[in-house]
Design an enzyme around this catalytic site. Structure first.
Site, PDB file in Angstrom:
ATOM      1  N   SER A  10       0.837  -1.196   0.000  1.00 44.75           N
ATOM      2  CA  SER A  10       0.000   0.000   0.000  1.00 44.75           C
ATOM      3  C   SER A  10       0.874   1.249   0.000  1.00 44.75           C
ATOM      4  O   SER A  10       2.031   1.206   0.427  1.00 44.75           O
ATOM      5  CB  SER A  10      -0.912   0.022   1.219  1.00 44.75           C
ATOM      6  OG  SER A  10      -1.531   1.286   1.333  1.00 44.75           O
ATOM      7  N   HIS A  11       0.305   2.342  -0.464  1.00 49.41           N
ATOM      8  CA  HIS A  11       0.989   3.625  -0.378  1.00 49.41           C
ATOM      9  C   HIS A  11       1.147   4.057   1.077  1.00 49.41           C
ATOM     10  O   HIS A  11       1.953   4.916   1.396  1.00 49.41           O
ATOM     11  CB  HIS A  11       0.208   4.696  -1.148  1.00 49.41           C
ATOM     12  CG  HIS A  11       0.435   4.636  -2.626  1.00 49.41           C
ATOM     13  ND1 HIS A  11       0.062   3.559  -3.394  1.00 49.41           N
ATOM     14  CD2 HIS A  11       1.033   5.512  -3.466  1.00 49.41           C
ATOM     15  CE1 HIS A  11       0.403   3.788  -4.643  1.00 49.41           C
ATOM     16  NE2 HIS A  11       0.990   4.965  -4.722  1.00 49.41           N
ATOM     17  N   SER A  12       0.314   3.472   1.942  1.00 52.60           N
ATOM     18  CA  SER A  12       0.356   3.842   3.349  1.00 52.60           C
ATOM     19  C   SER A  12       0.781   2.649   4.197  1.00 52.60           C
ATOM     20  O   SER A  12       0.205   1.567   4.104  1.00 52.60           O
ATOM     21  CB  SER A  12      -1.027   4.339   3.779  1.00 52.60           C
ATOM     22  OG  SER A  12      -1.227   4.099   5.152  1.00 52.60           O
ATOM     23  N   ASP A  67      -2.707  -1.606  -3.586  1.00 58.29           N
ATOM     24  CA  ASP A  67      -3.823  -0.651  -3.580  1.00 58.29           C
ATOM     25  C   ASP A  67      -3.981   0.141  -4.879  1.00 58.29           C
ATOM     26  O   ASP A  67      -4.918  -0.088  -5.626  1.00 58.29           O
ATOM     27  CB  ASP A  67      -3.782   0.268  -2.337  1.00 58.29           C
ATOM     28  CG  ASP A  67      -2.517   1.096  -2.199  1.00 58.29           C
ATOM     29  OD1 ASP A  67      -1.615   0.976  -3.048  1.00 58.29           O
ATOM     30  OD2 ASP A  67      -2.433   1.884  -1.231  1.00 58.29           O
TER      31      ASP A  67
END
Ligand SMILES: Nc1ncnc2c1ncn2[C@@H]1O[C@H](COP(=O)(O)OP(=O)(O)O)[C@@H](O)[C@H]1O
Ligand SMILES: [Mg+2]
Lengths: 130, 204
Positions: A10-12, A67
């Site tokens: 995920s980017h996070s 994501d």
């Protein structure tokens, strides 16, 4: 290893850490590695993804869930940098639902192909009956 | 034209200067249709590139561009990381073992870079990505069969401006649909800076 492993991208960092917690509660036996964020910031990082794959690699297979679009590019690049790549598959599935299904199916001892197919079904899943 | 390690280093250093100078501008472009990190991403990446290659000695262009590629992949973050990273990786393969590239080899290496960008991002012309700069520029260079870098840079600028009229079909801006029209694509703007830097590096 008895089970297909999961790599969550995920980017996070928080998203995948939280998701991993959620999945561990449902299925503690499946190995799950996460690659979230880029140097503590929002983003994805090829080398981190590569390490995540290596950390849970087994001949049984690794399924990767991600994501947003650029995570896919970094995942593909990470795979190209690895030596053994035939037992690694990227699933075209929504991250949360896809990973949930993947963890359940992997925990049942399903093959890599079966796990990928099952979690890709998440795209058609009806969440709200209308 | 002789393009050797010296010129390649100068190219990277001018790209970096351009990007540091235009950092705010790239950020504004990305704020309009993306997440506003393109300026930071590119500035961080190329700063590292310049630091990495400055002190190193390179036997050939291939190993220099390999370092450029790996640094961008590690440091840029965002879609432009794997895209530019792949572009320079393909250039490094095309120029492996070469101390100097002639016009033809240089055009071929840039062509390989474009192929890399397209293979990685699966974008075609008209989808409002950096491909909208790279593809027409490479068409021009291919046709000329020589490194007409100045003209290529002018064309890159024109094509960058043209992305304003396009609707994004790839990348983060695609989520905006028709609202992406009216803004220059940030990756096209940084690609223009890359071609402008190449022209400048080849001049001196
Ligand atoms: N699939 C793609 N193919 C080619 N270029 C792309 C693609 N996706 C994004 N880009 C380019 O990347 C730029 C955005 O880069 P950046 O802001 O660094 O990444 P992110 O969108 O992940 O934040 C876009 O302006 C566009 O030119
Ligand atoms: Mg961005």
């Amino acid at each position: 290893m008895k089970y297909v492993s999961l790599v969550l991208i995920s980017h996070s960092e928080e998203i995948v850490n939280g998701l991993k917690k959620l999945l561990n509660q449902v299925q503690p036996d499946v190995s799950i590695a996460v690659a979230g964020g880029n140097d503590g910031e929002i983003g994805t990082n090829t080398f981190r993804i590569k390490e995540a794959i290596e950390s849970v690699y087994s001949e049984k297979g690794v399924v990767i869930l991600f994501d947003l679009g650029s995570a896919l590019m970094n995942a593909e690049l990470a795979i190209e940098m690895l030596e053994k790549t035939d037992r690694i598959a990227i699933a075209d599935a929504p991250l949360v639902e896809g990973a949930y299904i993947a963890a359940v199916e992997a925990g049942l001892g399903k093959s890599l192909d079966e796990v990928v197919r099952a979690c890709e079904q998440a795209k058609q899943m009806v969440k709200v009956e209308r | 034209m002789a393009f050797g390690v010296e010129q390649a280093k100068r190219w990277m250093s001018i790209i970096n200067d351009n990007i540091q100078q235009q950092k705010e501008h790239l950020t504004e472009l990305d704020q309009a249709i993306g997440d506003g990190d393109h300026g930071l991403n590119m500035a961080r990446g190329f700063q590292e590139v310049v630091e990495k290659i400055a002190s190193a000695n390179y036997e050939d262009l291939g190993s220099l561009f390999k370092d450029v590629s790996m640094t961008l992949i590690a440091k840029v973050g965002g879609a432009s990381g794997p895209l530019y990273g792949t572009a320079f990786l393909k250039m490094s393969l095309a120029l492996a073992g070469k101390k100097e590239a002639d016009d033809k080899e240089m055009v071929a290496a840039l062509e390989a870079a474009l192929d890399g960008i397209k293979a990685r991002g699966k974008a075609n012309v008209g989808e409002k990505t950096m491909v909208d700069v790279w593809e027409p520029v490479m068409e021009f260079l291919r046709e000329k069969g020589s490194m007409q870098a100045k003209e290529a840079a002018l064309l890159a600028k024109e094509k960058m401006e043209h992305t304003k009229e396009l609707e994004a079909k790839k990348g983060r801006a695609a989520y905006l649909g028709s609202r992406s029209v009216g803004h220059i694509d940030p990756g096209s703007a940084s690609s223009y800076l890359l071609f402008a830097a190449l022209a400048e590096a080849l001049e001196g």
